[in-house]
Structure formats: C-alpha cells, structure tokens
Scaffold this active site. Structure first.
Site, PDB file in Angstrom:
ATOM      1  N   ASP A  97       0.852  -1.183   0.000  1.00 54.09           N
ATOM      2  CA  ASP A  97       0.000   0.000   0.000  1.00 54.09           C
ATOM      3  C   ASP A  97       0.897   1.246   0.000  1.00 54.09           C
ATOM      4  O   ASP A  97       2.114   1.175   0.152  1.00 54.09           O
ATOM      5  CB  ASP A  97      -0.984  -0.014   1.175  1.00 54.09           C
ATOM      6  CG  ASP A  97      -2.222   0.840   0.879  1.00 54.09           C
ATOM      7  OD1 ASP A  97      -2.160   1.703  -0.007  1.00 54.09           O
ATOM      8  OD2 ASP A  97      -3.252   0.635   1.544  1.00 54.09           O
ATOM      9  N   GLU A 119     -10.806   6.937   3.717  1.00 48.93           N
ATOM     10  CA  GLU A 119      -9.844   6.352   4.653  1.00 48.93           C
ATOM     11  C   GLU A 119     -10.007   6.933   6.062  1.00 48.93           C
ATOM     12  O   GLU A 119     -11.118   7.191   6.519  1.00 48.93           O
ATOM     13  CB  GLU A 119      -8.417   6.478   4.106  1.00 48.93           C
ATOM     14  CG  GLU A 119      -8.277   5.802   2.737  1.00 48.93           C
ATOM     15  CD  GLU A 119      -6.854   5.726   2.208  1.00 48.93           C
ATOM     16  OE1 GLU A 119      -5.911   5.565   3.001  1.00 48.93           O
ATOM     17  OE2 GLU A 119      -6.685   5.817   0.982  1.00 48.93           O
TER      18      GLU A 119
END
Ligand code: BGC
Ligand code: BGC
Length: 923
Positions: free
Chosen positions: A619, A813
């Site tokens: 990520d 997020e």
C-alpha cells in the site's frame, strides 16, 4: 626588443607553470566589505621575463635589475604581514610586472568576472619619491584572447607618502591607454565580466639610474558594480537524445544568454552501457561560441550492428568552460535504440520462457527497478528515470490527474508518454500503470461512477457486480491504464471505520460472493482487450481493527487465527480462485504485527498454502510505517513477501536502499528473482510487451449511456427500504417537495474516491443527481427543490409528499473514522421541518449505517441509498414504483454506537435492523 615583440615572445614561450596558491576571490559575504583578492601570504609564482608564470616582469632594458619577492613587513596596522616587494632600477621608459588571473588556455587563477565590483584597491608602501606609477587593467578583448594581446586601461597613482597608503582604482576612472598591444582594435571599453589580469607599471616613462623599493599588499575588490554580474551559463539544450542505432545523434549545447564575448567549452563522449567503438564513435572537441551566439551542436555517430544488445546509453560531458560557467546539467545522455529483438520479445514463445529469458539478462538494478512503483507526480519532471531505473510501475494516487487536464484523452496521452520513456530502458520493459478504480474509473472526469461497494453488497447480485467490473475495466483500459487497485475485499466489522463503504458488507459471505468482479476486471484472459489487472485488498483484516479513541483505520486487528481466517481471509481465498493478479497488504496489523512485514501471512499462507501466483503490491508508503529505519523497512517487507512497493514519491531512495540491502546480503537474490518473476509473468500474460500503448478504440464508451444504465441498475438494486408507512411508491403526479443538500449534488452522492481522493460536494463530474432523476422519472409532477427548508417552506404549500435527501459529507480512509455516526444539525432540522408537515420519504446518502432513531421516527418512509454514484436517477426509478426495492442490508443497523461492533452472529445481537433486512412495497 620592443615591448610589442616582448609580449608576443612571452605568449609563445611554451608551457605553463602550475601555481597552487590560494588567490581565488572568495564570495564576499558582506557586500559592503571589499573582497581581499591577494594578500600575498601564500606563495605567488613569480618568474623571469618570458615565462608563463602568474607574475611576470617586463622591462625595456634587459640588464636592469627588477626583482619581485614576497617579504615580511609591518602592515598599515603595524602587524607583521607578507607583502609583495618590488626592487628595481629602471633605466628604460617601461618596466614593471603583469599579474595574470587567466591565461590563453582558459586556465584561471581566480575569478575573472569583476562586473559586480566597482573598484580595485591595494595597499601601497612608497618612498614618498613623488614618482607616478600606474595600475593597468587588462581585459579579454585582444585578438588572441590572451593577456598579452588584451585591451589595456590605465590608472596612474602617485608615490607621495613614505609608508603605507591605500590606493583606490575606481573602474569608471580607468582610461583606455593610447598604446595597445594589438593596435587600436578592439575598443569597446572595459569588459569587467572578463578581466584577464593587471599590470603595475613602475618606470612609467621615468627612466632613472637610482634604485627604488615599493611594496604592494591586499589587492581587493570593492563590491557594487553598476552592472549586475554577467554570468553566462552553459547547459545542454538537449540533455537527452534518442536515436535508433546507426543514426547520428545531434546534441545541442546552449548558453542561457547571448554572450558579449566569446565562450568556449570542451566536450567528450563516454561509455555508459554503450561501448565506444562497437556502439558509437567516440567524439570530443571544443565548441566555440562567438559573441552573440548562444547555440552550438555536436554530433555523435552510432553504430548499426546486427546484435541484440538492448537500448544502450552513452554520455557527453562538458568541461573547461571559458567565458561562462557550466550550469547544473553537466552531461547529456544519448539513447541508442536497438532494432534487434531478444528472445523474450518474441510473443510466440511461452510466458515462462520469456520470463526466464528476460530475467537472465537483467541486472540487480533493473530487477529492483521493476519492483518499484512511483507516483505520477514524482516522475513527471524526471521521466527519463523510467528508462534509467527501469521502473516497473507508476500509479496515480487518488485524484492525481494528468497535468494537462482530467479528460480521458489527457490520461491516455499521459500514460503513453510515460510508457515511451519506459520502453527506452535497456531491456525495453514496459511499465504497468495503476489506479484506484473502486467504483468506476472515478479519478477521471465524465466516467461512469458506480455505487460504492457497500451499496453493491446490498444488491447481493454478483452477476451485476461482474458486469460493473467489465464496464469499469473498459473505461480504465480506454485511457491506457491496465491495472485497477480493486476490489476491496475488506469485511467491515465496525462502521466507525472510514473505509466501511469500500467493503461489500460485514459478513465474509458477501465479499466472497462478489469476487466475480475480479473476472469482470480481468476478463477471460489478461491478454484480452479491456482486461485490467485486479487487486484484492487490503490483505488481511483491514476491516477488523479495534476502534480506539476516535481512530480505527490502519489499526490493529485483534482476533485469533481461526477468526482471522473465517472472517477476513475467506474472500481472499475465493479471489485467488478467480486468479486475481495482485494482492495489496493492509496498512493494519494483526495482533500487533504490521501486515507489510508479516511473513507468515504474506508468504506462508498466501503464496505457499493458498498458491497465490500473482504479485503483492504494497500500500501507499506503507512500508514507511514498519518500525526501524527505511532500509530495514525495505528489507523486512520484501523478505516478508512483498513483490512491488508503492513507494510512491521517494522512489530513488527506495531503489538505492533496496540495491544496497541486496548487496549487503540482507535480501536474498532468490527473493528478488521470485518477486521480479511474478511481476514479469503478469506483464507477459497481459500482452504488455506487445501492447504497451493505449488502445483508444472504445474511448467513446467512457460514460456512455450503456455504461450509465448499468450503474443506474446498480443504484436501484442497492437501495434498502427500512420503513414504509403506505408512502412508497410515490405517485408521479401532484405536488412534490424535494429537500436536503444531498438531493441535488453529484459530489455528495458519490462520496470519497471521486475525482479527488477525499471527494467533495458539487457538480464535480457528469451524471444525474437524485433531483434530476425525480424530474426525469416523474415528469408530470410539480417538483419544488428547497435545499434547507424551514417549517414554513413545507407548510400550507399543498405538497402531496416530500423527499428529503440527507447524509454524510464525502471522506476517504482515516478521515472518515467517526465515533458518533449522527446526522448533522442541518440535516436533522431539514427532516424535522419537512416531515412534521408533509408526508415524507427520507433518503439517507451515507457510506454506512448511522444512528437514525429520531429521524426514522419522523419519516413515513426511510431508504438507505448508500453512496449511489453518478446515476441518481436509479433512486427515483424505485421511489416512483418503476422498480420495487430488492436491496438487503449488508451490515447490521445499530441502535447506538455503544453497540458497535455489531455483527450478525454475535452472541448478543440486538440491532435496529438485522443484517439482510430490506422491505419491498406491496405490488
Ligand atoms: C489506499 C489504497 C490505495 C492506495 C493508492 C492507499 O492509501 O489504502 O487502497 O489503493 O492508497 O491510492
Ligand atoms: C493519495 C491517495 C492515497 C493517500 C494515502 C493521497 O495523497 O492521493 O491515493 O490513498 O494519499 O494516504
């Protein structure tokens, strides 16, 4: 001999004597203070007449004594110091010494650009003799470009003091001498930007039999020239030149301004991966720019041979500038494109053969390059890094659009442009471009935006979700992009998590059921048109982290292995069965260990036990979060099993660090080879070597009606009816009040990951708002829209019913972590004002269940619409009865946040609405 003859003789007098003394002009920190240029404390090279030394004496009468030495003496402040001493008896009419600060070869003892100074000063220790001496300045305007032919300017001064005095020579008081070594030409005034030296004339037309002794010290420059410093800079007009082997490369060298006097610079070629002789003809020489000329070219001939060697490089460097300085760019790189093919470039060979052939030719550096993924913006100004480092991949982070604009054609142009650089790498390995396409190709303006996964989970329709995968892939592919970081197979266990909407639901059965989206993205073969690599993310347990003081994203998943496998691993097992090409580990930890360093889960479970054959992509900057310094982050993540690192900005640091770690033996070459094999296998499987550039043939399908129809269907099927007191479906006639900010806002109804990473309110892309849809589906109804109505707006206006659309503001997020899950005061007021006065349907636009007890009580009907995306019309389709509701809750709906986490199967389970709940209206 005449003075003229002497000067010419001196010029021809052979080699230079090296002088190592410290006489360079230091940069002056304080512009008010003179810069001491020469203090004679260290040795100055003094020599006899006719030498090429720095200080060189001359005199009309050869037998006259004239001795220059450096002697200790008291200075003006009565301190011991060294000074230059001249003892002479000059019986001729000229005699003295020259001081060179540059010579004909361009060698400089000091700064020759005096244009930022206004005067020269020196300390003079005289005898009080009344004699007149002279200081002459010599610039670089003589025909021979040397001190001897230089143009001369004089400043006479008198020895009227016994002892030290300071003499100042203001440059504007210099007078061109009547006598010039080269006759009368040229005559253009003092050229302070190129001062080649100066002269102390000691006879000055005063022949005398008596001896004299004088001292000179502390020659200084006084800042404050009228002209700004003229400094011409040399650089390559073409720092990179690409030719096919056999062609002649032309390299341009440029000056940043037209010089007022000539400039020269030397150049020479040198090998990088190309070899002089076999790949090109070595070249060197001097480029001479005449005054006023700012561009020159040089050429390098490359060799055409019949051997496959890859794209090779050589460099051209510049040196020894004269009359200018070298700018930052000191070398040009020439790329010689090979026209022979390696075996791995033969598409008739098997993928396995091609991978092995290519791998066997790669250097460690090229392998690390393939494991590196950089962000678009980081390489944008350094595109040749794609070639030089053989970077394996690029991405656009959320909202990272091309600099030229955000239309499909901008994207395709950008990707193709980057690709053209990647193909210049030695082995011509194409890069793979990746984006997040988590609800359509949402970074790009005008694309089809689907409901976020939470809404798709409510449809329980894998066939539709696969179709959404196909449409998304088609829109991505048409912009030249071949990789989508989707689907999120996250199983959101706690809706306080800001990524809940990226999850298909709280139970692994839904994410597992939706894995056909991978087939939609990837197609039947990765080599098919419209196939993009999928990424199952975020492995594993991202949706299971523990809520902690307002934060939950990227946290710690505290469950035993059996639970981890049952809840969080299950969808990944299914994804591997669907041949998902890549998997992205999660930022989160499992029982305190970062997933990015979890060898057991990444390698033992995923690759060994489950047989995952694709590659693992980290990520975004996630390895930076691993404890320890950056090099240990690199080592620990790669050794744990990561194959490619989404760096994304400091890719050079990653690249250098990874190479160093392998060289230090901390990462095994076998691990690197495994990673690179996995990456190359996908690149070959998808035909990237054969089709590196965009195929725009279906670009017109982006955002097409057919695509939007799929999204509209998904919206319809995603809606979950939570309450209906004989309200729905609404009649298409009569008078209708539509209220709430979310009723008429594409940005709000699309949520995060739309045009930008966080998303935003407003008409950020094309599509229909819910209000647009209401007007379209019920064209004969009278529709009033009031964004934030008061009670008066809803009272006595004859409304038959009202649709109130409220919900969350966009987020993505961790920014969406939320411990309260309540509606805003303004939304609550809107519901109050409308629903107290008109029969109302509340439509909730949110990425997750919220705490709605009060609102639910006030509404006559209540619909969870999730984040529907660009096709708001799908909401109206169902509200007006063209389609019935079919959506089922993908998450248990809580009564309060105190109940969270709340999931189906919990030992005590007391939701407001159970997992799977969803009403229909009577047919
Ligand atoms: C997200 C990923 C995403 C990546 C690239 C990260 O912050 O966690 O889901 O794929 O950024 O945008
Ligand atoms: C990028 C996102 C990424 C995020 C990670 C943002 O700047 O645009 O793609 O997910 O950073 O924190």
């Amino acid at each position: 001999m005449s003075k003229k003859t002497f000067l010419l003789t001196a010029l021809m007098a052979g080699s230079l004597v090296a002088c190592g003394q410290a006489t360079t002009t230091p940069p002056n920190p304080n512009p008010e203070t003179p810069t001491v240029f020469l203090n004679f404390e260290s040795a100055v090279d003094v020599d006899a007449p006719d030498s090429a030394a720095q200080i060189r004496t001359f005199k009309e009468k050869g037998e006259d004594p004239l001795v220059i030495t450096q002697e200790t003496i008291k200075n003006a402040q009565n301190k011991d110091t060294k000074a230059l001493k001249a003892s002479f008896t000059l019986t001729g009419s000229w005699g003295g010494f020259d001081f060179k600060i540059a010579d004909a070869t361009g060698k400089k003892w000091s700064n020759t650009d005096w244009s930022s100074f206004k005067a020269v000063t020196f300390m003079f220790y005289g005898e009080g003799s009344g004699r007149t001496y002279r200081f002459d300045l010599l610039d670089n305007k003589g025909p021979n470009k040397d001190i001897d032919s230089a143009e001369r300017f004089e400043f006479p001064f008198k020895d009227d003091t016994k002892g030290w005095k300071k003499v100042e020579v203001p440059f504007d008081k210099l007078v061109r001498r009547g006598w010039q070594p080269s006759g009368e030409t040229p005559n253009d005034g003092v050229t302070l930007s190129e001062v080649w030296g100066f002269t102390f004339e000691l006879s000055n037309g005063q022949p005398e039999a008596a001896p004299h002794t004088v001292y000179i010290d502390d020659i200084s420059l006084v800042p404050g020239g009228t002209k700004p410093p003229v400094s011409v800079k040399i650089s390559f007009g073409t720092p990179r030149v690409v030719v096919s082997e056999g062609e002649t490369a032309t390299v341009t060298v440029k000056l940043d301004k037209k010089p007022t006097s000539p400039v020269t610079v030397k150049y020479t070629t040198a090998d990088k991966t190309a070899k002089a002789g076999s790949n090109y003809t070595a070249a060197s020489g001097t480029l001479s720019f005449a005054a006023g000329e700012d561009t020159k070219t040089l050429t390098v001939k490359s060799t055409n041979n019949a051997v496959a060697e890859g794209n090779l490089t050589l460099k051209v460097t510049l040196s020894d500038p004269n009359g200018a300085t070298l700018d930052n760019v000191k070398e040009a790189v020439l790329y010689l494109k090979d026209d022979e093919k390696f075996p791995y470039q033969d598409s008739s060979k098997t993928v396995e053969f091609r991978v092995n052939d290519l791998l066997s030719r790669m250097t460690l550096e090229e392998k690390i390059g393939q494991m590196t993924q950089a962000e678009r913006s980081a390489v944008n100004g350094k595109k040749y890094d794609l070639a030089d480092l053989s970077l394996g991949s690029l991405l656009s982070g959320g909202g990272s659009a091309p600099t030229t604009g955000n239309n499909p054609v901008d994207w395709a142009n950008m990707v193709d442009d980057f690709q053209s650089y990647s193909l210049l790498s030695r082995l011509s390995i194409p890069m793979l471009y990746g984006v997040d396409g988590v609800h359509g190709h949402h970074n790009v303006y005008g694309t089809t935006i689907f409901p976020h996964n939470i809404g798709l989970g409510a449809t329980r329709n894998p066939t539709l979700v696969k179709k959404i995968g196909e449409v998304t892939a088609k829109e991505i592919y048409a912009t030249g992009i071949r990789w989508d970081f989707s689907p999120c197979l996250c199983v959101a266990r706690d809706e306080r998590w800001g990524r809940t909407y990226e999850s298909f639901g709280e139970d692994p059965e839904i994410a597992t059921m939706m894995t056909p989206i991978i087939d939609g993205y990837q197609g039947a073969s990765l080599n098919n048109k419209n196939s993009v690599l999928a990424t199952a993310k975020h492995y594993v347990g991202d949706g299971g982290t523990t809520y902690n003081n307002g934060k939950i994203d990227q946290g710690n998943t505290e469950v035993d292995e059996a639970t981890l496998r049952k809840i969080h691993l299950a969808p990944f097992i299914e994804a591997i069965k669907h041949n998902v090409a890549t998997i992205m580990p999660s930022y989160s930890s499992w029982n305190g260990t970062k997933m990015h360093t979890h060898k057991y889960l990444l390698t033992d479970v995923l690759k060994t036990e489950l047989g995952f054959k694709g590659f693992l992509i980290s990520d975004w900057a996630a390895i930076d979060q691993i404890p320890g310094d950056y090099n240990s982050d690199i080592t620990n993540s790669i050794n744990a099993g990561l194959d490619m690192i989404m760096v994304p900005d400091k890719y050079q640091t990653f690249y250098d660090g990874a190479i160093a770690e392998v060289k230090a033996g901390r990462i095994a070459m076998s691990r690197i080879d495994d990673a690179v094999k996995r990456i190359l296998t996908k690149k070959f499987e998808m035909g990237l070597f054969e089709k590196p550039f965009s195929d725009r043939s279906e670009m017109d399908q982006i955002g097409s009606d057919a695509h939007r129809e799929v999204a509209r269907q998904a919206v319809r099927e995603s809606l979950v009816l939570l309450k209906n007191e004989q309200t729905l479906p609404l009649k298409k006639t009569g008078k209708l009040l539509v209220a709430g900010a979310h009723a008429n806002d594409i940005g709000l109804q699309s949520g995060g990951w739309t045009i930008t990473w966080q998303g935003s309110a407003g008409a950020i892309t094309k599509g229909s708002t819910i209000l647009d849809g209401i007007k379209k589906v019920a064209p004969t109804a009278t529709v009033d829209y009031v964004k934030t109505p008061t009670a008066a707006d809803a009272t006595g206006k004859g409304y038959d019913s009202a649709i109130v659309v409220v919900g969350e503001q966009p987020y993505a997020e961790g920014a969406g972590d939320n411990g309260t899950l309540t509606l805003s005061a303004s939304d609550q007021a809107t519901i109050n004002n409308v629903c107290s006065n008109v029969k109302c349907v509340v439509v909730l636009v949110s990425g997750r269940p919220m705490v709605i007890n009060n609102e639910l009580a006030k509404a006559n009907a209540f619909v969870a619409a999730w984040l529907p995306g660009s096709e708001g019309t799908g909401v109206a389709d169902v509200l007006f009865g063209d389609f019935n509701f079919s959506g089922k809750l993908p998450m248990s709906w809580p009564k309060s946040v105190a109940q969270l986490p709340l999931n189906v199967g919990d030992a005590t389970y007391d939701p407001l609405f159970a997992y799977g709940f969803g009403l229909k209206y009577p047919q």
